[in-house]
Structures are given as structure tokens and as C-alpha cells.
Design a protein around this motif. Sequence first.
Motif, short mmCIF file in Angstrom:
data_model
loop_
_atom_site.label_atom_id
_atom_site.label_comp_id
_atom_site.label_asym_id
_atom_site.label_seq_id
_atom_site.Cartn_x
_atom_site.Cartn_y
_atom_site.Cartn_z
N LYS A 279 48.65 9.05 36.91
CA LYS A 279 49.56 8.11 36.70
C LYS A 279 50.91 8.73 36.78
CE LYS A 279 49.33 4.52 34.08
NZ LYS A 279 49.49 3.40 34.76
N ALA A 280 50.85 9.70 36.22
CA ALA A 280 52.50 10.34 35.97
C ALA A 280 52.93 10.93 37.27
CB ALA A 280 52.47 11.70 35.08
N MET A 281 51.93 11.08 38.13
CA MET A 281 52.23 11.74 39.71
C MET A 281 52.56 10.37 40.31
SD MET A 281 49.26 14.19 40.19
CE MET A 281 49.63 14.62 41.89
N GLY A 282 52.35 9.00 39.99
CA GLY A 282 52.84 8.00 40.75
C GLY A 282 51.78 6.88 41.20
N TYR A 283 50.56 7.45 41.03
CA TYR A 283 49.78 6.54 41.52
C TYR A 283 49.36 5.43 40.68
CZ TYR A 283 48.02 10.37 44.57
OH TYR A 283 47.89 11.45 45.59
N THR A 284 49.17 4.07 41.06
CA THR A 284 49.12 2.88 40.46
C THR A 284 47.44 2.81 39.84
OG1 THR A 284 48.21 1.72 42.51
CG2 THR A 284 50.70 1.77 41.96
N ALA A 285 47.45 1.89 38.89
CA ALA A 285 46.07 1.48 38.47
C ALA A 285 44.99 1.04 39.66
CB ALA A 285 46.22 0.55 37.41
N ARG A 286 45.63 0.26 40.44
CA ARG A 286 44.82 -0.10 41.64
C ARG A 286 44.33 1.16 42.57
NH1 ARG A 286 46.65 -4.55 46.37
NH2 ARG A 286 44.71 -4.50 47.62
N GLN A 287 45.23 2.04 42.77
CA GLN A 287 44.93 3.22 43.41
C GLN A 287 43.72 4.11 42.62
OE1 GLN A 287 48.85 4.63 44.08
NE2 GLN A 287 48.81 4.27 46.35
N ILE A 288 43.90 4.36 41.45
CA ILE A 288 43.01 5.17 40.81
C ILE A 288 41.70 4.62 40.59
CG2 ILE A 288 42.88 6.26 38.62
CD1 ILE A 288 45.88 6.45 38.05
N SER A 289 41.71 3.10 40.53
CA SER A 289 40.40 2.43 40.32
C SER A 289 39.81 2.49 41.63
CB SER A 289 40.30 1.16 39.76
OG SER A 289 41.29 0.34 40.55
N HIS A 290 40.38 2.81 42.73
CA HIS A 290 39.56 2.47 43.98
C HIS A 290 38.34 3.24 44.32
CE1 HIS A 290 39.04 3.26 48.52
NE2 HIS A 290 39.28 2.11 48.65
N ALA A 291 38.29 4.63 43.80
CA ALA A 291 37.20 5.32 43.93
C ALA A 291 35.89 4.59 43.12
CB ALA A 291 37.48 6.69 43.70
N PRO A 292 36.32 4.39 41.86
CA PRO A 292 35.03 4.12 41.00
C PRO A 292 34.65 2.73 41.47
CG PRO A 292 36.72 4.88 39.63
CD PRO A 292 37.31 4.81 40.78
N LEU A 293 35.40 1.78 41.80
CA LEU A 293 34.98 0.45 42.63
C LEU A 293 34.06 0.65 43.83
CD1 LEU A 293 38.05 -1.67 42.12
CD2 LEU A 293 36.23 -1.78 40.88
#
Length: 749
Positions: A279-293
Motif C-alpha cells: 500500500k505504501a508503494m501505491g498499490y490499491t486494495a483492489r490490486q492487492i486483493s486480486h491474487a487471493p480472489l
Amino acid sequence: MRYLNKHVYRVLKQNRGYTILLFLMVVLTSFMYFFVEFSVDRNQVHIQEYAETQHLEDFRFQLQEDADRLHVLEEIHTEAIIEEKRFKKVTQDSTNYYLLSPPKKLNVPYLSEGRLPVASTEIALMPQYMDKHALTIGDSITIKNRDLTIVGSMFLPDYQSFIPFNDLKQDYNQATFGVVTPDVYHEINGQEERYYAAQFKPDVDSGSAEVRISSDPAFSYLAFDSGLESSTEPLTAIDSNQSLAQSFLFLFTFITLFIFYMFYTRFVRLHRQDFGCFKAMGYTARQISHAPLVYSLILSTAGGLVGMILGFFGSSVLIHMYAQMYSFPFWERGLELRSILFGLLIPIIGTVLVTWMSIVPFLRQETFHVMHNTIKPLPNGRLTTALQSVISLLPERLRLPLRVVLRKWNAIFLSAAAIFLMTLLFIMSSSLYQSSGAALESQTTGMHYMYDIRYPDLKEDEVTSHRSSMYYLRQSVQLVEVDGQKLSGELVGMDDQGTQVQLMNHDNTPILPAELDGIVVSEATSSLYDIQSGDTVQLIINHHPHNVSVREISRNGEADTIYTSKTQLARWMNVSPSMHNGEYSNDSSQDSNARVVTAEDKLAALRSDAVSSQSSAVINQVAGILVGFLLIYLVILLNVQDSHKDMHILRLLGYNHRDINRMLIDVYKPLFVLLYLIAVPVAILAARAILRMISLQTGDYIPFQIHWWILILILILILLQYQLVVSLFKRKMFQQSRVMEFADSLGSY
């Protein structure tokens, strides 16, 4: 984005044990649904098409002796197609042959091979009987000194379940229907049954017609399609199984989703710093959650497909069971598109939603809060405080394990779910196994006759016959429930002479119907329709209502039969009390028109019904063992993963491997025993309700049966499964400790 997904996938794959368990839970959920559904979908369609193609009857009837037969038939003919049905029961060499002429309009036989007979030396038989006796087309059989050549094998649409009209259910090993030419039918002597089959015309409102026909007093017997077990029992059975499959799907999906939720909440808690950095690097919650989804989507889709494939092969067991029980030519495995979507999409959508609910709200927090656990721990609740107080009173060796257990309420919930489901499924399987024995006991206890003889007309009692016979009157009756529903059954008025039948109540006290001013109902009727001793019910006899009191509940006798005194039933039938139309006897009847049912025939029918109950019991046991093992494994896995740091500290403090296992791994046994004691009464109540629901759906009473040793056996099985899982983890932890000790020794060196 690519690096992000790659990193998250790598972290997820590190939880290999948990991933395998999640996959297996999805497989089990899918399998339990498709295992049953593969045997249902196509066959529901086939049975309905079969009924239309073979012109299956909509209702059967017989007319009163004094009815204006031509007038009644003409009235029915304006709304329905009518055909008179006749068959003769011929018994030879312990085999019952039910012979009939080829139907012309209704209930047309379906030929699976060969043709129907056209010559007086030919016959067509049921394929199940031919298979069991290794008969083929061209072979000959002998009936009443007449040699007949088998020219065809055929199925009868009105007898998909082998329950001949006005007779007991038959076994294909010792009975068969046979189609012969009309001249052969008339020449062979046998016990003949006659009735009319009718099918409503396409332009007729069948609902209104049923109401009108039911109110006509000209019928001595009348049954519509829902009351014709011989033709509707297969469809009723698979409809009931479909309801069971949907129940399995929702129950196991709920448990699976809870496990997914626990996995991902724990996953984000353990890797919160990694997510905070992203998140500090600028990734959004949607982008981070993409892989687990995507991970959950792949896992649930793969598990669903594997479960569906296993269900396809497993369903052959049910298909084989159906083919053995019912006479239907088109049993086939298959699924409708709606069932595929229903069985796959519910677990898939559920797991994806649960994954999103577990991860996205957490990632939407500020970066600082994601990286640092700023949430203050909740104070201990009253329940926890109370439990801690109780634990402090226990022996010292039990205190630490139980405190470890109370740290994880999710594990307690899973433990309770595992124990409750295992207990419920095994209690149900026990009742299903014992129901056949209970039915045999109820049909044999107090029954001291060899022949149940039923006459087509009333006969005068013979005083000299009372030593070997017990006379009775038998009359079709309808019992009106509180909600207005009418239950069809038989009313038997028993003579006060003879001891061939002795009804017993639950205290094993003999019931003497002749001395009761009321009726006696069976335990099945009492349990299913909540009729108790002392209640007043309404009986409809020959279209005349009678309000009568229930005096006793009988634990033996026929399940769908109501008993009263012969004198009272004679008064309701408006006949002389010295008349009878049946007798329980130890001497065979010399009346060629009488229908004789032997005690052996009744026992054979009960044993045939036991096959279905025992098969269902096996399915329940397998499901219970699989669910119990997976959930117990998950409970121990959660505990081990959350206790790694504690194990390391204890190891540094000098505790050996056995002590660490006792304090942190093998800690759930006391809890399992406590949860089992709590689960038993709840599971018993649930099993009673489920068995009652199944009995009402199928029309076959399944009594609730449980013995104390069964309850002990269930507890032993649960503890054995627990011990097996704990042993697996102990072995794994021992190997890990050896590796760590070796690494420590290298470091010190």
C-alpha cells in the motif's frame, strides 16, 4: 502488478496444508451434491416421459356392489379414459406369478427385448426376474402344468414398484408379472383381482374432477396418482434424494465458507506488514486483493469440478440401487444445466465473496494501521471469565491445555460443528439400520397366525372355527387431520374370539379392541401425525364421517392400519356383527376366491424394504467420517500453526518433545468429550425431526431408534479420529524438532 501477484501467490502457496484442506472441503461439498444429483435429474425427466408414452393411469377405482355400474362408468367416461384391469396370482414352487392379458389403452407395457405373446404357448416376463433366474428369450417355464415359452421381457408403468394391487410388496427373486394371451389368462386358475384404471382427458381440469369423483359414494376403492405407491414410489424416492442433495450442498458450503474466512483473516493478520508495504508503494486494495480472489476462484472451481467428476462415478451406486428396487427401463446418470450451475456456482461465488470480505475491508484502512496492529484487544467477556474460573478448579495437568483451547473460538466452533455433524449422521444411520428390525418386530410380535385370508364378500362367522381362526372386518377408511388433510388407510374390526393377533401397548400390556369404545392407532400414525391417546379424530367410512376417540397406541400391528372392535365396525358399515370378510388363521383357505397372504410373504416384503434404509445408512456413515476427519484435521492444523512461537520458546526453556505435545498439541480431547455431551441431545432432536420429515415425504415410517452403546461407539469413533490426526501432527512436529535441534547444534559448533 506482476511482481505483486507473484509475491502473494508465493505466500499463499506456503500454506500447503491449509490449501489442501480447503480444496478437499470444496471437493467434499461438490461430491455430496453431485453424487445424488447425477442419479436424479435425467431420471425425473425419464419417469415423466415414460408415464406419458406408456399412458400411465391417473387414478384407480372399484365400485360398490350396489352401485349403478353403467351410470357411474358413463359419467367418468366423459372426463377420463377407462380400462378394466385384471390379473391372477398363481403360486407355484414358492414363486408368485401375476398373470395379465396385454393392456390395450392404459398402462401399456414397455418391451425391453422381444415382443408380447400372440400364441397360447407364449409369455413375457419382467427382466429383473429373468436376470435373477438366468432366463433368456426362448427359454421355457411351467405354470400349472402348462409350458410357456418366454418371447419378451417387459416393464409395466403402473408397477414400477412391485406392489401388486391389494397385495404386499414382492421380491423380484420370487415373483414376476407375466403377460399372456387372453385365452391362456381365462384357462389358468388363480386368485383374481379386478379394478378400473383411468386417465383424465387432456381438456379436463383434473383438480376439479378429483374433488367431484372423491365425493361420489359409488366407489368402494379410489386412489389417485399420489396415492398409488406402485407407480409413484420411484419418483417420490428420487425427489426426496434431491432435497437431501440440496441440504448437503448448503450445509457443507456453509462450513467451507467459514473455513475460507478463517484462513484469509489469519493470512492477512500474519502478512499485514507485506500488505502495508504494498500500500505504501501505491498499490490499491483492489490490486492487492486480486491474487487471493483469483486463488480462491481457481481453488473452488477446481474442487467443484473434481467433486462433480467423483460424483459422476459415485452415483453409479445409487443408480444400481434404484435398478434393483424399481422396475423402470431408463435409469441413467446425468445432469441438467441448472443443477450444474447450482452445484458449482454456489460454492464458487461463496468462496470469492468470503475472500473479498476477509481481505478488502482490512486493506482499505490507512497504511499505518495495516502495517501496525493498532486495534486494542477486547477485554475478556463474562463467558470467558466464567470458563477461566471453572478451569482453575481442574487438576493442574488440564489447566494449560484448556487455556490454550479457549484462545481460539473459531477452533471451538469447528470442533463443535465436526462433533455435531458426526453425531447427527451416525444417529440417523443407526435409526435407518434399526428401522428394518423395528418393522420386523412390530409385524411379528403378537402375531400367531400363518395366513391372512381376505374374502371378496362378507361371510357368516362359524363358531367351530375360532380355535384356529380369528375373524375380522376390514374396511377402507380416511382419517381427517386437523388441517383437513385426509389420510387413506385400513380399518380392521377384530373379533373378541381367537388369539391369533394380540396388540400390545408400550407397556407390553395386551390391548383388547373388543373392550374399547374407540380405536387403536399404530405407533407410526401416532408419531407422524401427532395423534395421542385420548384424542378425538374423524374417520370417513363409506363417505360417512364418524368422530371417535383414540383409546390406545399400539407398538405392533400394521403401520397404516387402525384397529377397533368388530362389533363397532359392523355398526359403522351397517352390517351384522356376526359377519366377516377376513380371518387370521393357521389353516389355509379352501375358498378359491379368497386372497391369502402368508406370514412369510409379509416378512419377505419387509426385508425387501430394508435394503433402501441400509444403503442410506452407509451413505450417512461415510459422510460423517469424511466431514469429521477433515474438520478435526483443520482444528489441529490451526492450533499447530498458531503455536509455532510458543513451541520454540518451550523448547528453549528445556521442555522435551513429549511435554510440548501434551501442553500445546494434544489439548482438545477434554473439549471434544464435553462438546459431545452437549451435542448428543441436540443431535437426537434434529435426527427425530429429519426422520419424521423423510417418513412424511416417502410414506414409509422410519422410527427413531437409538441405544446407549451406539452413543458410546460414536464417542469412541470421534476420539479415534482425533487421536489419528494428533498422531500425524506429532510425527510431523517431531521431525521438525529434530531438524531444529540439528541446526542449533551446528550453530553452537
